[in-house]
Design a protein around this motif. Sequence first.
Motif, PDB file in Angstrom:
ATOM      1  N   GLY A  53      -3.357  -1.002   6.171  1.00  0.00           N
ATOM      2  CA  GLY A  53      -1.933  -0.770   5.962  1.00  0.00           C
ATOM      3  C   GLY A  53      -1.102  -0.864   7.219  1.00  0.00           C
ATOM      4  N   GLN A 105      -4.141  -0.288  -3.471  1.00  0.00           N
ATOM      5  CA  GLN A 105      -5.266   0.081  -2.623  1.00  0.00           C
ATOM      6  C   GLN A 105      -6.235  -1.090  -2.555  1.00  0.00           C
ATOM      7  OE1 GLN A 105      -6.049   3.330  -0.976  1.00  0.00           O
ATOM      8  NE2 GLN A 105      -3.809   3.306  -1.150  1.00  0.00           N
ATOM      9  N   VAL A 140      -3.778   3.918   3.592  1.00  0.00           N
ATOM     10  CA  VAL A 140      -3.958   2.548   3.127  1.00  0.00           C
ATOM     11  C   VAL A 140      -4.871   1.803   4.101  1.00  0.00           C
ATOM     12  CG1 VAL A 140      -2.813   0.372   2.546  1.00  0.00           C
ATOM     13  CG2 VAL A 140      -1.661   2.549   2.083  1.00  0.00           C
ATOM     14  N   GLY A 199       0.790  -1.221   0.000  1.00  0.00           N
ATOM     15  CA  GLY A 199       0.000   0.000   0.000  1.00  0.00           C
ATOM     16  C   GLY A 199       0.820   1.266   0.000  1.00  0.00           C
ATOM     17  N   TYR A 200       1.806   1.346   0.899  1.00  0.00           N
ATOM     18  CA  TYR A 200       2.571   2.589   1.031  1.00  0.00           C
ATOM     19  C   TYR A 200       3.698   2.709   0.011  1.00  0.00           C
ATOM     20  CZ  TYR A 200       0.065   3.232   5.388  1.00  0.00           C
ATOM     21  OH  TYR A 200      -0.936   3.386   6.318  1.00  0.00           O
TER      22      TYR A 200
END
Length: 554
Positions: free
Chosen positions: A318, A210, A315, A204-205
């Motif tokens: 996340g 997503q 996220v 995600g990061y």
Amino acid sequence: MSKFAIGLDFGTESGRALVVDVATGKVVGSAAHPYADGVIDKHLPGTTITLEPDTALQNPNDYIETLKRAVPEAMKQGGARAEDVIGIGVDFTACTVLPTLADGTPLCNVPQWKTNPHAWVKLWKHHAAQPEANKINEVARARDEPWLPIYGGIVSSEWCHSKTLQILNDAPEIYNATDKIVEAGDWIVWQMTGVMKRNACAAGYKGLWQKESGYPNNDFLCALDPRLDRLNETKLAGEIVAPGTRVGVLTEQAAQWMGLQPGIAVAAATIDAHAAALGVGVTEPGRMVLILGTSTCHLILDHHKHLVPGISGVVEDGILPGLFGYEAGQAAVGDIFEWYVEHNLAEPYKHRAKERGISPYQLLEEEAMKLKPGESGLLALDWWNGCRTPLVDANLSGLLIGATLGTRPPDIYRALIEATAFGTQIIIETFEKNGVTVKQLVACGGLAERNKLLMQIYADVTGREFIEAGAGHTSALGAAMFGAYAAGSAAGGYDSLTESAKQMLPAQAVTHKPNLAHHATYQKLFAEYRKLHEYFGRGANDVMERLRVIRNEI
């Protein structure tokens, strides 16, 4: 009989194993293994092949050696029995990626490719993919890609797609030979379990993934480069799971490496900084975690997704499953203090510190603590390494204003600390203006443990309680908490991460309460900081950019 979880923390120069009592959170054993090849930035190991500037590689075999050396040493130190270990968690620096064959073999271990730098691990601080990052940003903006605002409007050279595109551009033969491009955290879990799953934190990061939409779609990838066609279905394919998810169990081979028993639950990996959020006991919205070190990473949870300008990403799942995790940051904090002490501190202060047997930092802290807010007449902007959040501009630079012939080193040192606190306050306000509530600040990391003046200034500037949590190795402790969660209560662990964190956080937190009189003064100074922030940061005066252009021309 006590049960234990192991937290594996893979850093830039070494890997660490932490053996933690699941019932109390007591660390019974800890051992680090320095990577034999460290950061590879000059020559490939065993060759005379010179690496291009901004290259930062690693040898994945060093990660396996960490399992073989650090885990047995930590177990021995703690007197823990192999049969009492119930779970293992992993945190890893990110984005740190490597190309592999379908069975997980790193391409740098294949004789045909071992002399090609692009077959090796690209460490998080590998910045040689900046041209590729520039192209990704250019194409994404031209296409008005909906995912770009989620990442503050800019993709970093450190991230997965930038590094992948660099491999394609500079070494298409390596790209074509690659079956999987994998985060190193996911790779080491793969080696321990025989199962390849990707963690939502790094995906995600650092990978533009997503939960509701996946990776950037194939149309974008083909617009970026037609050779990236079906990247999502091939080299980036794999189930993506939340941190703490049980990926599998320890194999016979991995158990032999580590001196453990096969069948131990292994959790999905997570990014090292993000593991620290759990490691300080934060499992609910409203509490912002600051990992204070050379730079600062700001993390906060929320039940909802908001677009916050200038952040590094939001996220779902996340940081913790079931919540949206937000990341922001300051590009330099401890680095600013180090720059000042190493290059600008007057010799008499260094001499006094040496005579007393303390560090120059301790002496400056003592002297700066005697000053009242505003007493020095100084104000600084904390952009010595650019501004990450909210301006996302690496070309901005530092500023110190108000100096006179009477200005002394402690005045400047305190002003620099105050500047970083003002930078954090800007980040807090940016979140709150965009729907994310910040109720409390929780700090960990080296600066939080060493610098009490900084902690109090942050409380006074923000007007919020600033809590110092954790007892060292916070990320590794968070990883161990994930390991206990992956094991579950049936094995002696926990069925929720909230319970895991509650039971395994042994340290008593230290609370720094804001001084209301100091806060009132800081509000006046912060108003001036905000004016400078807007004036130099949002285009009214681009002198910092112009100075950089002139410097580069010369």
